[in-house]
Design an enzyme around this catalytic site. Structure first.
Site: not given
Ligand code: RIB
Ligand code: CA
Length: 318
Positions: A10, A242
């Protein structure tokens, strides 16, 4: 032979950093991107995924448009406050030239994995709707996929959208519970480890000094995200990494310590989106975790070694 991966994504600033990392990693072959809502709506996620493969001079990599809505719950607010309205830190990137392929994300996943059984790992960095839909289309994915590695969840720490829930799981908890209980080889790269990996402004400046299109792009889209993290997590002096952590797991699993346990996802009430492992697994009375498949849960990470790996790959010549 490089490990073939499909990234379900995303994009999203940390998604972009993950995808560009994967495209530089000699251990990986990105055979497709599938898009999902989350940081932005799916239409924009698709445009951003196209922007990324073109930035990386890889317009040959297919981009498949994914689900616009979760399986059951209403679509929750997209994360404009974290990634900007355009998903790239409000930097108004030029539109992509390419178009997504005709098959949907779920159809693309099924076609690719079933054509190359045992070859393709699904790496998810967004809500899990596309993976659940692909499973519904073709249950044999469970045996045919090489593995599933997902950035999401929080096993033994608080969430980041509620005390219970991490964003990717929160946005489609029903799909997440399907994915965690499917029985395919699954690794959860959750907040337990991603919040231990922090990129500081100095680290980003160090990347920028490589002077490539890739590092310039990361430097351009990063400030909005960095500002959000510094304002939200006082004293962090940087940003949580992340999505690149999920890619790093595929490149080098030895960066992480894991434990195996069945995980269920809470799909309603105050704890919606909670990824709850059963670390006891020896109950007198059966429960929702009994006889469920084990997931590999990342519980620790060598953050310094991961950041060194990221820097060494992302600064490679374009
Ligand atoms: O909580 C972090 C996640 O949520 C990551 O993948 C960030 O890009 C959002 O999609
Ligand atoms: Ca993400």
């Amino acid at each position: 032979m490089p490990q073939k991966i499909i990234i379900d994504t995303d994009p999203g600033i940390d998604d972009a950093m993950a995808i560009l990392f994967a495209l530089k990693a000699p251990e990986l072959e990105v055979v497709g991107l599938t898009t999902i809502y989350g940081n932005v709506h799916t239409d924009l996620a698709t445009q951003n995924a196209l922007r990324l493969v073109e930035l990386a001079h890889r317009p040959d990599i297919p981009v498949a448009h994914g689900a616009d809505l979760p399986l059951v719950t209403p679509l929750k607010q997209v994360a404009h406050h974290v990634h900007g309205v355009d998903g790239f830190g409000n930097t108004n990137q030029p539109p992509p030239r390419g178009k997504p392929i005709d098959p949907s994300a779920a159809q693309f996943i099924v076609e690719m994995v079933m054509a190359q059984p045992g070859e393709i790992t699904l790496v998810s960095t967004g809500p899990l709707t596309n993976l659940a839909l692909a499973l519904a289309l073709e249950p044999r994915l469970i045996e045919a996929v090489a593995g599933v590695v997902l950035m999401g969840g929080a096993a033994f720490v608080n969430g980041n959208v509620t005390p219970a829930a991490e964003a990717n799981i929160y946005k489609d908890p029903h799909a997440a519970d399907v994915v965690f209980t499917a029985g395919w080889p699954l690794t959860m790269v959750g907040l337990d480890v991603t919040t231990k990996i922090v990129m500081t402004s100095d680290y980003i400046a160090d990347l920028r000094s490589a002077g490539t299109r890739t590092t310039h792009f990361i430097d351009t889209i990063n400030p909005f995200y960095m500002t959000y993290y510094c304002q939200t997590y006082h004293g962090l002096n940087g940003m949580h990494v992340h999505d690149p952590a999920a890619i790093a797991y595929v490149v080098d699993p030895s960066l992480f310590a894991t434990l195996s346990a069945p995980v269920r996802v809470i799909t309603d009430g105050i704890a919606t989106g909670l990824t709850l492992p059963d670390c006891h697994q020896d109950w007198d009375i059966p429960n929702g975790w009994t006889d469920q498949p084990l997931a590999q849960i990342c519980i620790d990470v060598d953050a310094a070694r991961l950041l060194n790996l990221y820097r060494s790959y992302i600064t490679r010549p374009d």
